[in-house]
Design an enzyme around this catalytic site. Structure first.
Site, PDB file in Angstrom:
ATOM      1  N   LYS A 190     -23.740  23.689   6.690  1.00  0.00           N
ATOM      2  CA  LYS A 190     -25.144  24.087   6.523  1.00  0.00           C
ATOM      3  C   LYS A 190     -25.728  24.734   7.780  1.00  0.00           C
ATOM      4  O   LYS A 190     -26.728  25.447   7.700  1.00  0.00           O
ATOM      5  CB  LYS A 190     -25.977  22.889   6.067  1.00  0.00           C
ATOM      6  CG  LYS A 190     -25.669  22.478   4.625  1.00  0.00           C
ATOM      7  CD  LYS A 190     -26.517  21.307   4.179  1.00  0.00           C
ATOM      8  CE  LYS A 190     -26.328  21.022   2.692  1.00  0.00           C
ATOM      9  NZ  LYS A 190     -24.983  20.539   2.352  1.00  0.00           N
TER      10      LYS A 190
ATOM     11  N   PHE B 117     -32.167  14.188  -3.276  1.00  0.00           N
ATOM     12  CA  PHE B 117     -33.380  13.410  -3.481  1.00  0.00           C
ATOM     13  C   PHE B 117     -33.177  12.446  -4.655  1.00  0.00           C
ATOM     14  O   PHE B 117     -32.435  12.731  -5.599  1.00  0.00           O
ATOM     15  CB  PHE B 117     -34.552  14.330  -3.821  1.00  0.00           C
ATOM     16  CG  PHE B 117     -35.153  15.039  -2.644  1.00  0.00           C
ATOM     17  CD1 PHE B 117     -34.751  14.785  -1.350  1.00  0.00           C
ATOM     18  CD2 PHE B 117     -36.149  15.993  -2.839  1.00  0.00           C
ATOM     19  CE1 PHE B 117     -35.305  15.446  -0.274  1.00  0.00           C
ATOM     20  CE2 PHE B 117     -36.716  16.663  -1.779  1.00  0.00           C
ATOM     21  CZ  PHE B 117     -36.300  16.392  -0.490  1.00  0.00           C
TER      22      PHE B 117
ATOM     23  N   GLU C  68     -24.659   9.198   6.213  1.00  0.00           N
ATOM     24  CA  GLU C  68     -23.383   9.814   5.844  1.00  0.00           C
ATOM     25  C   GLU C  68     -22.302   9.484   6.855  1.00  0.00           C
ATOM     26  O   GLU C  68     -21.138   9.267   6.483  1.00  0.00           O
ATOM     27  CB  GLU C  68     -23.534  11.326   5.687  1.00  0.00           C
ATOM     28  CG  GLU C  68     -22.303  11.970   5.067  1.00  0.00           C
ATOM     29  CD  GLU C  68     -22.482  13.435   4.709  1.00  0.00           C
ATOM     30  OE1 GLU C  68     -21.622  13.965   3.980  1.00  0.00           O
ATOM     31  OE2 GLU C  68     -23.469  14.054   5.156  1.00  0.00           O
TER      32      GLU C  68
ATOM     33  N   THR D 163     -37.201  10.296  -2.054  1.00  0.00           N
ATOM     34  CA  THR D 163     -36.591  11.404  -1.313  1.00  0.00           C
ATOM     35  C   THR D 163     -35.528  10.942  -0.320  1.00  0.00           C
ATOM     36  O   THR D 163     -34.489  11.586  -0.186  1.00  0.00           O
ATOM     37  CB  THR D 163     -37.655  12.219  -0.544  1.00  0.00           C
ATOM     38  OG1 THR D 163     -38.412  11.346   0.295  1.00  0.00           O
ATOM     39  CG2 THR D 163     -38.578  12.946  -1.518  1.00  0.00           C
TER      40      THR D 163
ATOM     41  N   HIS E 170     -29.264  25.200   4.138  1.00  0.00           N
ATOM     42  CA  HIS E 170     -29.120  24.289   2.999  1.00  0.00           C
ATOM     43  C   HIS E 170     -29.526  25.054   1.748  1.00  0.00           C
ATOM     44  O   HIS E 170     -30.687  25.405   1.566  1.00  0.00           O
ATOM     45  CB  HIS E 170     -30.012  23.060   3.197  1.00  0.00           C
ATOM     46  CG  HIS E 170     -29.792  21.988   2.176  1.00  0.00           C
ATOM     47  ND1 HIS E 170     -29.067  22.183   1.010  1.00  0.00           N
ATOM     48  CD2 HIS E 170     -30.209  20.700   2.132  1.00  0.00           C
ATOM     49  CE1 HIS E 170     -29.052  21.068   0.313  1.00  0.00           C
ATOM     50  NE2 HIS E 170     -29.738  20.148   0.966  1.00  0.00           N
TER      51      HIS E 170
ATOM     52  N   CYS F 104     -30.463  18.609  -4.385  1.00  0.00           N
ATOM     53  CA  CYS F 104     -29.342  19.124  -3.586  1.00  0.00           C
ATOM     54  C   CYS F 104     -27.980  18.859  -4.208  1.00  0.00           C
ATOM     55  O   CYS F 104     -26.969  19.374  -3.726  1.00  0.00           O
ATOM     56  CB  CYS F 104     -29.372  18.514  -2.193  1.00  0.00           C
ATOM     57  SG  CYS F 104     -31.001  18.509  -1.434  1.00  0.00           S
TER      58      CYS F 104
ATOM     59  N   HIS G  40     -22.224  16.556   3.503  1.00  0.00           N
ATOM     60  CA  HIS G  40     -23.524  17.061   3.041  1.00  0.00           C
ATOM     61  C   HIS G  40     -24.293  17.564   4.264  1.00  0.00           C
ATOM     62  O   HIS G  40     -24.858  18.655   4.227  1.00  0.00           O
ATOM     63  CB  HIS G  40     -24.286  15.972   2.295  1.00  0.00           C
ATOM     64  CG  HIS G  40     -25.547  16.461   1.663  1.00  0.00           C
ATOM     65  ND1 HIS G  40     -25.557  17.482   0.733  1.00  0.00           N
ATOM     66  CD2 HIS G  40     -26.842  16.093   1.832  1.00  0.00           C
ATOM     67  CE1 HIS G  40     -26.808  17.717   0.354  1.00  0.00           C
ATOM     68  NE2 HIS G  40     -27.599  16.887   1.008  1.00  0.00           N
TER      69      HIS G  40
END
Length: 397
Positions: free
Chosen positions: A319, A385, A301, A257, A324, A156, A290
């Site tokens: 998003k 990830f 976050e 991940t 995403h 990402c 994000h």
């Protein structure tokens, strides 16, 4: 000493639209694009995918696939400025730095299906479709560029990582200008992969809500033409005064991940970006989160953003509007920061159900139509990830 990248042109295409004006109107109003429902192993999952038939075939037919059709739609808008850059610096002095994760799995899967059914691959199918550099080679051949070429596949954060690489190589003297950005698609294989991780929501993502249930995937491409010096002869309309001034990276080294739960990696990336830009946290007028809508991402976050910026700096995850877009997300969301900066500080809205999670530290989520007076600096977060964290600061003079 600051080492900015000056933006001479940029463009994007996603589920919100294929031009700046259309995309900006939907961002500021919090208008979601139309999501398509996919059957994933008997469970229905939405994704913000663009009908490939709505995009013209790639003129260089050997590169014709969903990924490159998206790139073509964006590069068509930048053709003039890129051509001027090639003429100004030379084809061997233009670099290409892009982020992409799923270059050709759909072509390969359909080819495999054909082989199983007929004993032969489809006419014209080549394994190059699956190569990591396939979308970058398309850009190089289209514009006759012979300079360095680099593709990042850091999940990402891919296209945000591409900006860091472009800055490093331009200042190292390896190229004079660069096409930087990202392109990715929500292919069926990617949808199945995220479903197997139990990370996908059965409804459009609902970031930072107490009711969030996971992420939703999407298609997008976004590209920038950048240089070390401001080049007025290259600038396209709407790009004057824009630059990327802060580049921050960190690595969690915590889980394959999942992000580090305490948000330390995200915090360090944002802090490094501020230090690189020679700014303090109070200079930032907007945070593009994000914000995937997964419980792990949003919780860490929120901790990191609240710790660095407090609870009064406007922030939003886009998003919920676009899905995403994986490898394209860093570049796409940097372009959204550019749109906010060039449109008087009107910010991308945070679309969710309005039910803030009381377990999360407070973050000021942007309402539709909200603006930031005197907006000069935005920070855009990409957390991937493997704990690959990148934060970019976009500025307007």
């Amino acid at each position: 000493m600051r080492k900015p990248l000056y933006i001479n042109d940029f463009a994007m295409h996603c589920i919100l639209g294929g031009d700046k004006k259309t995309v900006f109107e939907k961002l500021k109003n919090g208008t979601r694009g139309e999501f398509t429902i996919y059957d994933v192993a008997g469970v229905m999952r939405p994704a913000a995918t663009i009908d490939p038939e709505s995009l013209p075939p790639v003129a260089l037919s050997k590169y014709d696939n969903r990924v490159n059709r998206l790139s073509q739609a964006v590069l068509d808008q930048m053709e003039g400025s890129i051509a001027r850059a090639v003429k100004k610096f030379g084809a061997d002095r233009i670099g290409i730095f892009i982020g992409s994760c799923d270059n050709g799995s759909e072509a390969s899967l359909s080819a495999l299906k054909c082989f199983r059914e007929t004993g032969a691959y489809p006419e014209g199918y080549v394994l190059d479709y699956q190569a990591a550099d396939f979308p970058a080679r398309y850009i190089a051949e289209r514009f006759g560029i012979t300079g360095m070429l680099s593709v990042h596949s850091t999940a990402c954060a891919s296209s945000a990582s591409a900006f860091v690489s472009a800055r490093n190589n331009i200042y190292a003297g390896n190229c004079d200008a660069a096409i930087v950005g990202g392109v990715d698609i929500a292919s069926r294989s990617v949808i199945l992969g995220f479903a197997s991780l139990e990370a996908m929501s059965d409804r459009p993502t609902n970031p930072f809500s107490a009711n969030r249930t996971g992420l939703t995937l999407g298609d997008a491409a976004a590209f920038f033409l950048v240089t070390r010096e401001r080049c007025e002869d290259l600038q396209a309309e709407g790009s004057a005064g824009l630059s990327v001034v802060g580049f921050g990276e960190s690595a969690d080294a915590d889980h394959i991940t999942a992000p580090r739960a305490d948000g330390e990696g995200a915090y360090q990336a944002m802090k490094a970006s501020l230090a690189d830009a020679e700014l303090d946290a109070g200079s930032i007028g907007y945070v593009n989160l994000h914000g995937t809508g997964t419980r792990l991402n949003d919780s860490m976050e929120a901790v990191a953003v609240n710790r660095l910026f407090g609870e009064n700096t406007p922030a939003s995850s886009t998003k919920a509007l676009t899905g995403h877009t994986l490898g394209a997300a860093g570049a796409l969301e940097a372009s959204f920061c550019c749109l906010a900066l060039e449109n008087g500080g009107v910010l991308p809205a945070h679309l969710f159900d309005g039910c803030e999670d009381p377990k999360l530290p407070k973050v000021k989520l942007v309402k539709p139509g909200e603006s930031a007076d005197g907006l000069k600096y935005c920070i855009s977060n990409s957390f991937a990830f493997g704990g690959c964290n990148v934060s970019l600061i976009v500025a307007k003079e």
